[in-house]
Write a protein that holds these residues in place. Structure first.
Motif, mmCIF file in Angstrom:
data_model
loop_
_atom_site.group_PDB
_atom_site.id
_atom_site.type_symbol
_atom_site.label_atom_id
_atom_site.label_comp_id
_atom_site.label_asym_id
_atom_site.label_seq_id
_atom_site.Cartn_x
_atom_site.Cartn_y
_atom_site.Cartn_z
ATOM 1 N N ASP A 127 8.499 -3.585 6.959
ATOM 2 C CA ASP A 127 8.297 -2.139 7.118
ATOM 3 C C ASP A 127 7.935 -1.740 8.551
ATOM 4 O O ASP A 127 8.397 -0.731 9.078
ATOM 5 N N HIS A 170 9.394 -1.354 1.755
ATOM 6 C CA HIS A 170 8.825 -0.257 0.964
ATOM 7 C C HIS A 170 9.507 1.040 1.388
ATOM 8 O O HIS A 170 9.332 1.506 2.515
ATOM 9 N N GLU A 191 9.850 -2.276 -2.662
ATOM 10 C CA GLU A 191 8.605 -1.619 -3.107
ATOM 11 C C GLU A 191 8.867 -0.133 -3.188
ATOM 12 O O GLU A 191 9.455 0.455 -2.263
ATOM 13 N N CYS A 207 9.008 -3.709 -6.839
ATOM 14 C CA CYS A 207 7.552 -3.741 -7.025
ATOM 15 C C CYS A 207 7.078 -2.293 -7.048
ATOM 16 O O CYS A 207 7.211 -1.574 -6.046
ATOM 17 N N VAL A 226 4.523 0.594 -6.872
ATOM 18 C CA VAL A 226 3.228 0.770 -6.203
ATOM 19 C C VAL A 226 2.776 2.223 -6.332
ATOM 20 O O VAL A 226 3.610 3.115 -6.476
ATOM 21 N N THR A 270 -1.708 3.350 4.112
ATOM 22 C CA THR A 270 -0.963 2.278 3.463
ATOM 23 C C THR A 270 -1.300 2.349 1.979
ATOM 24 O O THR A 270 -2.049 3.231 1.563
ATOM 25 N N PHE A 323 2.156 -3.609 -8.910
ATOM 26 C CA PHE A 323 1.124 -3.914 -7.910
ATOM 27 C C PHE A 323 -0.211 -3.403 -8.454
ATOM 28 O O PHE A 323 -0.425 -2.183 -8.536
ATOM 29 N N GLY A 329 -0.694 -9.904 -2.499
ATOM 30 C CA GLY A 329 -0.447 -9.436 -1.146
ATOM 31 C C GLY A 329 -1.240 -8.207 -0.792
ATOM 32 O O GLY A 329 -1.840 -7.555 -1.649
ATOM 33 N N HIS A 330 -1.231 -7.893 0.465
ATOM 34 C CA HIS A 330 -1.829 -6.752 1.157
ATOM 35 C C HIS A 330 -2.962 -7.204 2.066
ATOM 36 O O HIS A 330 -3.970 -7.743 1.604
ATOM 37 N N GLY A 331 -2.724 -7.013 3.344
ATOM 38 C CA GLY A 331 -3.761 -7.283 4.345
ATOM 39 C C GLY A 331 -3.933 -8.752 4.707
ATOM 40 O O GLY A 331 -4.831 -9.092 5.474
ATOM 41 N N LEU A 332 -3.096 -9.637 4.172
ATOM 42 C CA LEU A 332 -3.311 -11.078 4.415
ATOM 43 C C LEU A 332 -3.028 -11.445 5.876
ATOM 44 O O LEU A 332 -2.121 -10.894 6.507
ATOM 45 N N ASN A 341 3.299 -11.694 -0.447
ATOM 46 C CA ASN A 341 4.052 -10.744 0.374
ATOM 47 C C ASN A 341 3.178 -10.288 1.529
ATOM 48 O O ASN A 341 2.102 -9.725 1.315
ATOM 49 N N ILE A 342 3.674 -10.546 2.735
ATOM 50 C CA ILE A 342 2.860 -10.315 3.932
ATOM 51 C C ILE A 342 3.701 -9.587 4.974
ATOM 52 O O ILE A 342 4.838 -9.986 5.247
ATOM 53 N N GLY A 343 3.117 -8.521 5.543
ATOM 54 C CA GLY A 343 3.886 -7.752 6.513
ATOM 55 C C GLY A 343 3.160 -7.439 7.804
ATOM 56 O O GLY A 343 3.423 -8.033 8.845
ATOM 57 N N HIS A 344 2.221 -6.502 7.726
ATOM 58 C CA HIS A 344 1.631 -5.917 8.923
ATOM 59 C C HIS A 344 1.130 -6.974 9.905
ATOM 60 O O HIS A 344 1.411 -6.913 11.109
#
Ligand code: PXP
Length: 283
Positions: free
Chosen positions: A17, A51, A78, A98, A100, A108, A139, A201-204, A222-225
């Motif tokens: 994203d 997403h 997403e 997914c 959300v 976010t 989610f 996932g989220h924030g990892l 699931n890892i992004g940022h």
């Protein structure tokens, strides 16, 4: 002692994203999220997540069409459970969707989906996606009620929200981290025993991934940022490879512990020695 869980794979889904966020800051076509997706796959990503938000602040409809057409690994779309997004998913048929929660004003995805009070629309979206052969993930917070409601709705997967754990890790709150890791581990066990595939996932980040990767029921992160941010300093290839290595190492430690527990749980085939001379298994 609880029964050891057999070792399972642990996949890395890379969320692209924020490549689109940077592109959109100037308009135009650079940097291209599809190019980032190809680079992530080349570095070992098992899948790509994107997403499509209602306000299109990062990923666009065209991105989804290109990703679906050109990706060599599964696409996890997403999206909010709305009629508009359902129509888009049914048009492109990604490997998984997914669902959300989404609010326009949030920075976010904050908090998990309210599966318990999701209503008829959520049930309809789940059923239509499944009917089109798309795997459905919800989610959610790692809470029993949300997990049970997800199973009742017929979801294939639940993705456990790791955001709170990662925020506590940023605050260095040791007691809070321990509490949240336990909540996630309990949620993963419960979801798996309810027959759901478990993702998280989220924030990892490099610092927080191991505690989650150790949970044997979880099969995908699931890892992004963080990865896209790290890519600024060392490239996406290095960031994805390092994250995958940390995940593999953490999971290998769980597998080794599980193998030891299985061995110790097996009764010995050797004849019993005279009382008092047998080595006691560690409890
Ligand atoms: N999983 C879900 C369901 C998400 O909504 C997000 C954020 O888009 C992520 C994983 C990835 O979170 P992050 O970008 O913080 O790694």
């Amino acid at each position: 002692m609880s029964k050891p869980v057999a070792p399972r794979e642990l996949r890395l889904g890379v969320n692209i994203d924020h490549v689109a966020t940077i592109r959109n800051a100037r308009g135009g076509i650079h940097p291209d999220p599809l190019r980032a997706a190809h680079a992530a796959v080349a570095a070992g990503a098992d899948g790509i997540t994107a997403h499509l938000r209602e306000d299109r602040r990062h990923i666009s409809d065209t991105d989804i069409a290109r990703l679906k057409r050109e990706l060599t690994r599964p696409l996890n779309l997403e999206m909010a459970a709305t009629a508009e997004m359902l129509a888009i998913a049914l048009k492109h048929v990604p490997n998984a969707c997914c669902l959300v929660p989404e609010r326009r004003e949030e920075r976010t995805t904050e908090g998990g989906l309210d599966v318990v009070r999701g209503g008829d629309l959520l049930a309809r979206v789940v059923s239509e996606l499944k009917g089109a052969g798309i795997r459905v993930s919800l989610f959610i917070e790692p809470e029993a009620k949300a997990i049970e409601a997800s199973a009742r709705l017929g979801a294939d997967i639940v993705e456990l929200h790791t955001g709170r754990y990662c925020e506590l890790a940023l605050d260095d709150d040791a007691a809070g981290i321990a509490r949240e890791v336990e909540r996630l581990a309990r949620g993963a066990r419960l979801a798996s025993s309810a027959g759901l595939e478990v993702h998280a996932g989220h924030g990892l980040t490099y610092n927080t991934v191991a505690a989650v990767a150790r949970m044997p029921e979880i099969v995908e992160l699931n890892i992004g940022h963080f990865l896209i941010g790290e890519a600024i300093f060392g490239g996406l290839d290095a960031a994805v490879k390092h994250m995958a290595k940390l995940m593999r190492e953490a999971r290998a430690a769980t597998d080794a512990a599980s193998a030891t527990a299985t061995k110790e749980a097996k009764p010995s085939r050797r004849p019993q020695a005279a009382s008092g001379t047998t080595k006691r298994a560690r409890s």
